[in-house]
Design a protein around this motif. Structure first.
Motif, short mmCIF file in Angstrom:
data_model
loop_
_atom_site.label_atom_id
_atom_site.label_comp_id
_atom_site.label_asym_id
_atom_site.label_seq_id
_atom_site.Cartn_x
_atom_site.Cartn_y
_atom_site.Cartn_z
N LYS A 86 -13.93 -3.09 3.64
CA LYS A 86 -14.29 -3.00 2.23
C LYS A 86 -13.05 -3.24 1.38
N PRO A 87 -13.23 -3.74 0.16
CA PRO A 87 -12.08 -3.82 -0.75
C PRO A 87 -11.49 -2.42 -0.91
N THR A 88 -10.18 -2.37 -1.06
CA THR A 88 -9.49 -1.08 -1.16
C THR A 88 -8.48 -1.09 -2.29
N VAL A 89 -8.53 -0.03 -3.10
CA VAL A 89 -7.57 0.18 -4.17
C VAL A 89 -6.60 1.25 -3.69
N LEU A 90 -5.32 0.92 -3.65
CA LEU A 90 -4.27 1.90 -3.36
C LEU A 90 -3.60 2.19 -4.70
N TRP A 91 -3.66 3.44 -5.12
CA TRP A 91 -3.10 3.85 -6.41
C TRP A 91 -1.87 4.71 -6.13
N PHE A 92 -0.70 4.18 -6.41
CA PHE A 92 0.56 4.87 -6.19
C PHE A 92 0.93 5.64 -7.45
N TRP A 93 1.04 6.97 -7.34
CA TRP A 93 1.28 7.79 -8.52
C TRP A 93 2.24 8.94 -8.19
N ALA A 94 2.75 9.54 -9.26
CA ALA A 94 3.63 10.71 -9.14
C ALA A 94 3.07 11.79 -10.07
N PRO A 95 3.13 13.06 -9.67
CA PRO A 95 2.53 14.14 -10.44
C PRO A 95 3.09 14.31 -11.86
N TRP A 96 4.33 13.98 -12.08
CA TRP A 96 4.98 14.19 -13.38
C TRP A 96 4.89 12.98 -14.29
N CYS A 97 4.24 11.91 -13.85
CA CYS A 97 4.20 10.65 -14.59
C CYS A 97 3.06 10.63 -15.62
N LYS A 138 -19.09 0.80 -1.71
CA LYS A 138 -18.83 -0.64 -1.82
C LYS A 138 -17.34 -0.96 -1.74
N ALA A 139 -16.51 -0.02 -2.18
CA ALA A 139 -15.05 -0.19 -2.18
C ALA A 139 -14.41 1.17 -1.96
N ASN A 140 -13.20 1.15 -1.47
CA ASN A 140 -12.43 2.38 -1.24
C ASN A 140 -11.38 2.55 -2.33
N VAL A 141 -11.10 3.80 -2.68
CA VAL A 141 -9.98 4.13 -3.54
C VAL A 141 -9.18 5.20 -2.82
N LEU A 142 -7.88 4.97 -2.71
CA LEU A 142 -6.98 5.92 -2.06
C LEU A 142 -5.78 6.15 -2.95
N GLY A 143 -5.57 7.38 -3.36
CA GLY A 143 -4.36 7.73 -4.09
C GLY A 143 -3.23 7.93 -3.11
N VAL A 144 -2.05 7.45 -3.48
CA VAL A 144 -0.86 7.64 -2.64
C VAL A 144 0.20 8.29 -3.52
N ALA A 145 0.30 9.60 -3.41
CA ALA A 145 1.21 10.37 -4.26
C ALA A 145 2.59 10.44 -3.64
N GLY A 146 3.61 10.35 -4.49
CA GLY A 146 4.98 10.45 -4.01
C GLY A 146 5.89 11.01 -5.08
N LEU A 147 7.17 11.04 -4.77
CA LEU A 147 8.23 11.43 -5.71
C LEU A 147 8.13 12.87 -6.18
N ASP A 148 7.52 13.73 -5.37
CA ASP A 148 7.43 15.16 -5.72
C ASP A 148 6.95 15.92 -4.49
N ASP A 204 2.58 11.58 0.19
CA ASP A 204 3.57 10.69 0.79
C ASP A 204 4.98 11.11 0.36
N GLU A 205 5.31 12.38 0.62
CA GLU A 205 6.61 12.92 0.21
C GLU A 205 7.77 12.13 0.80
N ALA A 206 7.64 11.66 2.02
CA ALA A 206 8.72 10.89 2.66
C ALA A 206 8.76 9.45 2.17
N GLY A 207 7.71 9.01 1.48
CA GLY A 207 7.68 7.65 0.95
C GLY A 207 7.36 6.58 1.97
N ASP A 208 6.77 6.95 3.09
CA ASP A 208 6.49 5.96 4.14
C ASP A 208 5.50 4.88 3.70
N VAL A 209 4.43 5.28 3.03
CA VAL A 209 3.44 4.29 2.59
C VAL A 209 4.00 3.49 1.41
#
Length: 193
Positions: free
Chosen positions: A83-94, A114-124, A146-151
């Motif tokens: 399925k189409p996938t949305v990766l949303w890279f965000w930070a809690p303080w942004c 129909k589509a996937n949405v996955l949040g990828v949190a980092g920088l905190d 994703d505290e280590a920032g791997d993704v």
């Protein structure tokens, strides 16, 4: 003496990261004006046949990663295949990420199945990430801690409030910032038919 030269460099790097929250560039397959170069050759290449996602779909290289959700549960991106996938890279303080939350949650709800949405949190910290999800009402779709920032490194993300949109084959069709999430629904609609 050496500390004096390293401190300004470290401060500059931190400011660039924070300033990334205000960047509004992006790119897509249609070549939007002002867009940065697309990373269609990034991890969204060459499907493999290992473990299938949706209805036995081949799992592309882009979805060959695992992580832990902000709720502490294991997550395997192979489950997003097909399925189409949305990766949303965000930070809690942004603040720009916070402004994108409502539209991103709406797209996740409107295109569920129909589509996937996955949040990828980092920088905190994971605790701050969990609070952001609760505060913004984005708990209807999964978010990786994703505290280590791997993704983030895997997709070469250098700033928060950033989207990477993959088609059903795992090819990157858009990468960039969508202020307030504007245009996200149209991009996903174009991939779901």
């Amino acid at each position: 003496m050496r500390v004096r030269t390293l401190l300004p460099a470290a401060l500059a790097a931190t400011l660039l990261t924070v300033a990334g929250c205000g960047t509004e560039g992006g790119s897509d397959a249609d070549g939007d004006a002002g867009a940065s170069p697309s990373k269609t050759s990034s991890p969204a290449q060459s499907p493999t046949t290992s473990d299938a996602g949706d209805a036995g779909a081949a799992v592309p290289e882009a979805l060959q990663f695992t992580g832990t959700t902000v709720d502490g549960k294991p997550f395997d991106a192979k489950t997003l295949a097909g399925k189409p996938t949305v990766l949303w890279f965000w930070a809690p303080w942004c603040p720009k990420c916070r402004a994108q939350a409502t539209e991103t949650a709406k797209v996740a709800a409107d295109y569920q199945g129909k589509a996937n949405v996955l949040g990828v949190a980092g920088l905190d910290t994971s605790a701050a990430m969990k609070d952001f999800v609760a505060d913004t009402g984005t708990d209807s779709f999964p978010h990786l801690s994703d505290e280590a920032g791997d993704v983030w490194k895997r997709f070469e993300i250098t700033e928060q409030s950033h989207y990477v949109i993959l088609d059903k084959n795992g090819t990157t069709v858009y990468e960039g910032v969508l202020p307030g999430g504007q245009g996200l629904a149209e991009k996903v609609a174009g991939l779901t038919g």
